[in-house]
Design a protein around this motif. Structure first.
Motif, PDB file in Angstrom:
ATOM      1  N   PHE A   1       0.837  -1.204   0.000  1.00 55.07           N
ATOM      2  CA  PHE A   1       0.000   0.000   0.000  1.00 55.07           C
ATOM      3  C   PHE A   1       0.873   1.254   0.000  1.00 55.07           C
ATOM      4  O   PHE A   1       0.629   2.194  -0.754  1.00 55.07           O
ATOM      5  N   VAL A   2       1.906   1.264   0.851  1.00 55.44           N
ATOM      6  CA  VAL A   2       2.812   2.411   0.936  1.00 55.44           C
ATOM      7  C   VAL A   2       3.426   2.695  -0.430  1.00 55.44           C
ATOM      8  O   VAL A   2       3.412   3.827  -0.917  1.00 55.44           O
ATOM      9  N   ARG A   3       3.939   1.662  -1.067  1.00 51.27           N
ATOM     10  CA  ARG A   3       4.622   1.821  -2.357  1.00 51.27           C
ATOM     11  C   ARG A   3       3.664   2.209  -3.466  1.00 51.27           C
ATOM     12  O   ARG A   3       3.914   3.141  -4.226  1.00 51.27           O
ATOM     13  N   ARG A   4       2.545   1.518  -3.570  1.00 52.41           N
ATOM     14  CA  ARG A   4       1.628   1.735  -4.691  1.00 52.41           C
ATOM     15  C   ARG A   4       0.857   3.045  -4.596  1.00 52.41           C
ATOM     16  O   ARG A   4       0.535   3.652  -5.604  1.00 52.41           O
ATOM     17  N   VAL A   5       0.539   3.464  -3.369  1.00 53.12           N
ATOM     18  CA  VAL A   5      -0.196   4.707  -3.194  1.00 53.12           C
ATOM     19  C   VAL A   5       0.764   5.890  -3.122  1.00 53.12           C
ATOM     20  O   VAL A   5       0.402   7.013  -3.449  1.00 53.12           O
ATOM     21  N   GLY A   6       2.004   5.636  -2.717  1.00 48.77           N
ATOM     22  CA  GLY A   6       2.993   6.710  -2.652  1.00 48.77           C
ATOM     23  C   GLY A   6       2.829   7.593  -1.429  1.00 48.77           C
ATOM     24  O   GLY A   6       2.945   8.809  -1.521  1.00 48.77           O
ATOM     25  N   ILE A   7       2.545   6.976  -0.278  1.00 46.00           N
ATOM     26  CA  ILE A   7       2.398   7.728   0.964  1.00 46.00           C
ATOM     27  C   ILE A   7       3.393   7.203   1.992  1.00 46.00           C
ATOM     28  O   ILE A   7       3.985   6.143   1.814  1.00 46.00           O
ATOM     29  N   THR A   8       3.558   7.968   3.065  1.00 43.47           N
ATOM     30  CA  THR A   8       4.485   7.544   4.111  1.00 43.47           C
ATOM     31  C   THR A   8       3.895   6.369   4.893  1.00 43.47           C
ATOM     32  O   THR A   8       2.680   6.138   4.868  1.00 43.47           O
ATOM     33  N   LYS A   9       4.761   5.675   5.616  1.00 43.42           N
ATOM     34  CA  LYS A   9       4.282   4.563   6.444  1.00 43.42           C
ATOM     35  C   LYS A   9       3.334   5.051   7.529  1.00 43.42           C
ATOM     36  O   LYS A   9       2.348   4.393   7.839  1.00 43.42           O
ATOM     37  N   ALA A  10       3.618   6.225   8.088  1.00 44.24           N
ATOM     38  CA  ALA A  10       2.740   6.775   9.124  1.00 44.24           C
ATOM     39  C   ALA A  10       1.353   7.076   8.550  1.00 44.24           C
ATOM     40  O   ALA A  10       0.332   6.766   9.176  1.00 44.24           O
ATOM     41  N   ALA A  11       1.313   7.667   7.364  1.00 46.44           N
ATOM     42  CA  ALA A  11       0.021   7.982   6.735  1.00 46.44           C
ATOM     43  C   ALA A  11      -0.719   6.697   6.377  1.00 46.44           C
ATOM     44  O   ALA A  11      -1.927   6.592   6.587  1.00 46.44           O
ATOM     45  N   ALA A  12      -0.006   5.714   5.847  1.00 48.99           N
ATOM     46  CA  ALA A  12      -0.642   4.444   5.495  1.00 48.99           C
ATOM     47  C   ALA A  12      -1.209   3.765   6.735  1.00 48.99           C
ATOM     48  O   ALA A  12      -2.332   3.256   6.710  1.00 48.99           O
ATOM     49  N   SER A  13      -0.463   3.779   7.814  1.00 53.22           N
ATOM     50  CA  SER A  13      -0.924   3.162   9.055  1.00 53.22           C
ATOM     51  C   SER A  13      -2.206   3.834   9.549  1.00 53.22           C
ATOM     52  O   SER A  13      -3.173   3.161   9.928  1.00 53.22           O
ATOM     53  N   ALA A  14      -2.221   5.160   9.532  1.00 52.17           N
ATOM     54  CA  ALA A  14      -3.398   5.896   9.998  1.00 52.17           C
ATOM     55  C   ALA A  14      -4.600   5.637   9.095  1.00 52.17           C
ATOM     56  O   ALA A  14      -5.714   5.403   9.578  1.00 52.17           O
ATOM     57  N   ARG A  15      -4.397   5.660   7.787  1.00 52.90           N
ATOM     58  CA  ARG A  15      -5.509   5.462   6.844  1.00 52.90           C
ATOM     59  C   ARG A  15      -6.048   4.039   6.906  1.00 52.90           C
ATOM     60  O   ARG A  15      -7.250   3.820   6.874  1.00 52.90           O
ATOM     61  N   LEU A  16      -5.153   3.055   6.976  1.00 54.51           N
ATOM     62  CA  LEU A  16      -5.600   1.667   7.064  1.00 54.51           C
ATOM     63  C   LEU A  16      -6.381   1.424   8.350  1.00 54.51           C
ATOM     64  O   LEU A  16      -7.426   0.770   8.337  1.00 54.51           O
ATOM     65  N   ALA A  17      -5.908   1.987   9.456  1.00 52.58           N
ATOM     66  CA  ALA A  17      -6.620   1.841  10.726  1.00 52.58           C
ATOM     67  C   ALA A  17      -8.003   2.475  10.629  1.00 52.58           C
ATOM     68  O   ALA A  17      -8.996   1.908  11.125  1.00 52.58           O
ATOM     69  N   GLU A  18      -8.097   3.628   9.990  1.00 53.72           N
ATOM     70  CA  GLU A  18      -9.388   4.297   9.824  1.00 53.72           C
ATOM     71  C   GLU A  18     -10.340   3.458   8.973  1.00 53.72           C
ATOM     72  O   GLU A  18     -11.520   3.307   9.305  1.00 53.72           O
ATOM     73  N   LEU A  19      -9.827   2.882   7.883  1.00 55.04           N
ATOM     74  CA  LEU A  19     -10.662   2.057   7.005  1.00 55.04           C
ATOM     75  C   LEU A  19     -11.116   0.774   7.710  1.00 55.04           C
ATOM     76  O   LEU A  19     -12.229   0.302   7.478  1.00 55.04           O
ATOM     77  N   VAL A  20     -10.264   0.232   8.579  1.00 54.78           N
ATOM     78  CA  VAL A  20     -10.660  -0.932   9.386  1.00 54.78           C
ATOM     79  C   VAL A  20     -11.756  -0.522  10.366  1.00 54.78           C
ATOM     80  O   VAL A  20     -12.771  -1.207  10.506  1.00 54.78           O
ATOM     81  N   ASN A  21     -11.582   0.621  11.036  1.00 55.10           N
ATOM     82  CA  ASN A  21     -12.586   1.096  11.997  1.00 55.10           C
ATOM     83  C   ASN A  21     -13.926   1.378  11.328  1.00 55.10           C
ATOM     84  O   ASN A  21     -14.980   1.186  11.937  1.00 55.10           O
ATOM     85  N   LEU A  22     -13.899   1.828  10.075  1.00 56.12           N
ATOM     86  CA  LEU A  22     -15.133   2.089   9.327  1.00 56.12           C
ATOM     87  C   LEU A  22     -15.783   0.811   8.805  1.00 56.12           C
ATOM     88  O   LEU A  22     -16.901   0.841   8.312  1.00 56.12           O
TER      89      LEU A  22
END
Length: 123
Positions: free
Chosen positions: A17-38
């Protein structure tokens, strides 16, 4: 939206996800956690031989149901953003261009100025 798109295309591992979307690991972690919570993604543990246990992220039923929204935004960007016309949704079965549209239960194409909203009450 980009993470959801990648999940739909089969990406499940954090680093992918980090590589393909081109975001930092911190941003990926936050976004993935949010999508899991949703409830759009679910964590599923996996373990590579000789490695520590990790989680992969998979689409839930709600995540699959959300994909028309992602594709509609893709279509909007294609029409409205510079360079958007370089990408195209296609039918994998035959290779023809595909588009997002709204149809009523009778099968009629519904244009934006023909679309309404009503409250459906039970009983």
């Amino acid at each position: 939206m980009l993470i959801m798109r990648e999940a739909y295309y089969g990406t499940t591992w954090f680093d992918d996800f980090v590589r393909r979307v081109g975001i930092t690991k911190a941003a990926a972690s936050a976004r993935l956690a949010e999508l899991v919570n949703l409830g759009l993604l679910a964590r599923r543990p996996y373990r590579e031989p000789g490695q520590r246990s990790r989680d992969e992220y998979v689409l839930t039923e709600a995540g699959f149901d959300f994909m028309p929204v992602v594709f509609a935004m893709f279509e909007w960007g294609k029409r409205q953003l510079a360079g958007g016309d370089r990408l195209q949704l296609t039918h994998l079965g035959c290779g023809a261009a595909a588009q997002i549209e709204i149809r009523c239960n009778e099968g009629h194409l519904v244009l934006p100025d023909e679309l309404g909203i009503r409250l459906v009450t039970s009983g």
